[in-house]
Scaffold this active site. Structure first.
Site, short mmCIF file in Angstrom:
data_model
loop_
_atom_site.label_atom_id
_atom_site.label_comp_id
_atom_site.label_asym_id
_atom_site.label_seq_id
_atom_site.Cartn_x
_atom_site.Cartn_y
_atom_site.Cartn_z
N ASN A 4 -18.11 11.05 -41.05
CA ASN A 4 -18.14 9.65 -41.52
C ASN A 4 -16.86 9.26 -42.27
O ASN A 4 -16.91 8.67 -43.35
CB ASN A 4 -19.36 9.37 -42.41
CG ASN A 4 -20.63 9.15 -41.60
OD1 ASN A 4 -21.60 9.89 -41.76
ND2 ASN A 4 -20.63 8.15 -40.72
N HIS A 24 -25.14 5.22 -30.90
CA HIS A 24 -25.37 5.62 -32.28
C HIS A 24 -26.82 5.31 -32.64
O HIS A 24 -27.44 4.45 -32.03
CB HIS A 24 -24.41 4.81 -33.17
CG HIS A 24 -24.78 4.74 -34.60
ND1 HIS A 24 -25.34 3.64 -35.18
CD2 HIS A 24 -24.67 5.65 -35.59
CE1 HIS A 24 -25.55 3.87 -36.47
NE2 HIS A 24 -25.14 5.08 -36.74
N ASN A 58 -18.44 5.15 -34.63
CA ASN A 58 -19.37 4.06 -34.87
C ASN A 58 -19.03 3.44 -36.23
O ASN A 58 -19.86 2.84 -36.89
CB ASN A 58 -20.84 4.50 -34.83
CG ASN A 58 -21.11 5.67 -35.74
OD1 ASN A 58 -20.63 5.72 -36.86
ND2 ASN A 58 -21.90 6.62 -35.28
N LYS A 99 -24.97 17.32 -32.41
CA LYS A 99 -24.04 16.63 -33.30
C LYS A 99 -24.37 17.06 -34.73
O LYS A 99 -25.54 16.99 -35.13
CB LYS A 99 -24.23 15.12 -33.16
CG LYS A 99 -23.74 14.31 -34.37
CD LYS A 99 -23.74 12.83 -34.08
CE LYS A 99 -23.60 11.99 -35.36
NZ LYS A 99 -23.40 10.57 -35.06
N ASP A 159 -19.30 14.89 -37.22
CA ASP A 159 -19.09 13.51 -37.70
C ASP A 159 -19.11 13.47 -39.22
O ASP A 159 -20.17 13.40 -39.83
CB ASP A 159 -20.21 12.62 -37.14
CG ASP A 159 -20.16 11.21 -37.71
OD1 ASP A 159 -19.12 10.83 -38.28
OD2 ASP A 159 -21.17 10.49 -37.58
N GLU A 196 -16.11 12.82 -34.31
CA GLU A 196 -16.56 11.44 -34.56
C GLU A 196 -16.07 10.97 -35.92
O GLU A 196 -16.35 11.62 -36.94
CB GLU A 196 -18.09 11.42 -34.48
CG GLU A 196 -18.69 10.03 -34.64
CD GLU A 196 -20.20 10.05 -34.42
OE1 GLU A 196 -20.69 10.88 -33.60
OE2 GLU A 196 -20.91 9.25 -35.06
N ASP A 210 -24.40 0.68 -31.01
CA ASP A 210 -25.70 0.64 -31.67
C ASP A 210 -26.23 -0.75 -31.40
O ASP A 210 -25.65 -1.73 -31.86
CB ASP A 210 -25.53 0.87 -33.17
CG ASP A 210 -26.87 0.87 -33.90
OD1 ASP A 210 -27.67 -0.05 -33.65
OD2 ASP A 210 -27.10 1.78 -34.72
N LYS A 251 -23.86 16.16 -38.62
CA LYS A 251 -23.38 15.20 -39.61
C LYS A 251 -22.63 15.98 -40.68
O LYS A 251 -23.21 16.82 -41.37
CB LYS A 251 -24.59 14.48 -40.22
CG LYS A 251 -24.31 13.56 -41.38
CD LYS A 251 -23.35 12.45 -41.07
CE LYS A 251 -23.81 11.58 -39.91
NZ LYS A 251 -22.90 10.46 -39.59
N ASN A 272 -29.76 5.31 -36.10
CA ASN A 272 -29.97 5.47 -37.53
C ASN A 272 -31.42 5.22 -37.92
O ASN A 272 -31.92 4.12 -37.69
CB ASN A 272 -29.10 4.43 -38.22
CG ASN A 272 -28.55 4.94 -39.51
OD1 ASN A 272 -27.62 4.39 -40.00
ND2 ASN A 272 -29.12 5.99 -40.05
O1 GKR Z 1 -28.17 8.53 -41.54
C1 GKR Z 1 -27.09 8.97 -41.91
O2 GKR Z 1 -26.93 9.57 -42.97
C2 GKR Z 1 -25.89 8.78 -41.02
O3 GKR Z 1 -24.73 9.18 -41.68
C3 GKR Z 1 -25.78 7.36 -40.60
O4 GKR Z 1 -25.82 6.54 -41.71
C4 GKR Z 1 -24.57 7.06 -39.79
O5 GKR Z 1 -24.39 5.71 -39.69
C5 GKR Z 1 -24.63 7.50 -38.41
O6 GKR Z 1 -25.72 8.13 -38.03
C6 GKR Z 1 -23.35 8.04 -37.86
O7 GKR Z 1 -23.39 8.55 -36.80
O8 GKR Z 1 -22.31 7.89 -38.49
MG MG Z 2 -20.96 8.41 -36.89
#
Ligand code: GKR
Ligand code: MG
Length: 429
Positions: free
Chosen positions: A228, A325, A274, A196, A226, A251, A298, A198, A327
């Protein structure tokens, strides 16, 4: 056996975190967690872990006091007690959690995030007292190991110069080659076979190139991206179109159930979340509109391991996939996730875990990934042991902090490197 709770200890800690980038900014060099210990009259101790930011500590303290004299087996009672804890309205009115990364912030969700740490501690104590692993208390495991995916992040080589931080050996990853190199390390170190990334950090074309590079380096492996919620509906559709042949799912490409439903209606690429389904109240609309095809549970914010099982049952009923999920958590939570994940029949995707990024832990022995999997512990309780010296050291770090690091703030961390940084408005692209 006397299972009356006689003592509850709450230990806030700060744990090292690398400079991982997301659409809000960058992770701070240390991140707060709360370690919960529940002790029974016969001397059994159970441990749990949850978010450690001030808003959670504020609730955890009065909640802990109310547990003295109750039975460690009274798991349903935890929710009743939580309802009695007053949530400061300023913490929830119109708020999102961690700048929106974890979805809406409601009083209930805040309470559930606290309850989860205690529920896990109670299950750990109960399991130890009965000589049963937590998965047995949850009805029994249906698999012996739980698969996790490599959680790739764009990252800097180190935190900004002059900032107190622990060093990490992952190197920088700010382009496709860096992302592939990071993925290689993940596979070498932990054997992960799905990845995955980010996203939401660089313009979509750069992130598309990174996922393409991953697909070339790891042909046939499940890939996820993902951002966000950083993209518009049109951008999400463009990315889905360009990466549809290699993505296991996309995601939270865009923010909110309505926009997710629009994307879902116009692409065949499954959408996971999530962010838009993070509470039971959000399920009906999202499932009715077919806005999401996979929910990433989560156990922290869904209210514990048994609520996670309930969520999985709802997903199963509606033909929606489920995964997990994660964190910035430590080994207690990884053990808890592994126990509950082992009991969920409809777990068809590898779970997320930040654990490889957390070089510090409060366990006497770290949990290990073998072939990307964590073996489900069969020892009583969670099957892990607290290292009190380590806990004390990390608590000392929390005590010594002037307050700047006690609440996660990715935008503040970014401003250290880039003083002009303002949290991007959404959609960013
Ligand atoms: O830790 C991070 O930066 C992630 O972006 C986290 O805050 C997210 O909540 C998470 O891991 C996600 O899958 O969106
Ligand atoms: Mg996410």
């Amino acid at each position: 056996m006397n299972l009356t709770i006689t003592d509850v200890r709450l230990t806030p800690i700060l744990v090292a975190d690398p400079p991982l980038l997301n659409t809000q900014g960058v992770h701070q060099p240390y991140t707060p967690r709360l370690i919960v210990e529940v002790e029974t009259a016969d001397g059994t101790t159970g441990i749990g872990e949850t978010y450690g930011d001030t808003k959670y500590l504020e609730l955890a303290r009065p909640f802990a006091e109310k547990l003295i004299g109750r039975q460690v087996s009274d798991l349903n009672g935890l929710f009743v007690v939580a309802d009695e804890v007053v949530v400061d309205r300023s913490r929830v009115s119109g708020q999102v959690d961690v700048g929106g990364l974890r979805g809406v912030q409601t009083a209930d969700k805040l309470r559930l995030s606290v309850v989860s740490g205690f529920e896990v501690a109670c299950l750990d104590a109960l399991g130890k007292a009965l000589g049963l692993p937590v998965h047995a208390l949850l009805g029994g495991k249906v698999r012996d190991a739980v698969e996790y995916s490599a959680y790739l992040f764009y990252k800097w080589a180190g935190h900004p110069a002059g900032v107190r931080a622990e060093k990490d050996d992952w190197g920088a990853a700010v382009d496709p080659a860096g992302v592939v190199e990071q993925a290689r390390r993940f596979t070498e170190r932990y054997g992960f076979t799905s990845f995955k990334l980010k996203g939401g950090v660089f313009p979509p074309d750069e992130e598309i190139a990174a996922v393409r590079a991953l697909a070339e380096a790891f042909p046939g492996h499940p890939l996820r991206l993902d951002p966000n919620g950083a993209w518009s509906v049109e951008t999400s559709l463009k990315v889905a179109h360009e990466l549809g042949d290699v993505l296991e799912y996309l995601e939270d490409p865009t923010l909110g159930t309505a926009a997710m439903a629009e994307v879902a209606a116009r692409t065949g690429v499954p959408l996971a979340t999530n962010m838009c389904v993070t509470t039971f109240a959000e399920i009906k609309e999202a499932f009715t509109r077919d806005a999401v095809q996979v929910v990433l549970s989560d156990h922290h914010y869904w209210g514990g391991l048994r609520n996670t099982q309930q969520l999985a049952a709802i997903c199963r009923t509606f033909g929606v996939g489920v995964s997990m999920h994660s964190n910035t958590h430590l080994g207690i939570s990884l053990a808890a996730m592994t126990h509950v994940a082992s009991t969920v029949p409809n777990l068809h995707h590898a779970c997320d875990s930040h654990y490889p990024w957390q070089s510090e832990d409060v366990l006497t022995e770290r949990l290990t990934f073998d072939g990307g999997r964590v073996a489900v512990p069969d020892a009583p309780g969670l099957g892990v042991e607290l290292d009190r010296d380590r806990l004390a050291e990390l608590h000392r770090r929390w005590l010594d902090d002037d307050g700047c690091l006690r609440d996660r703030d990715d935008a503040a961390a970014m401003r250290v490197a880039d003083p002009g940084w303002v949290t991007p408005s959404v959609p960013r692209w």
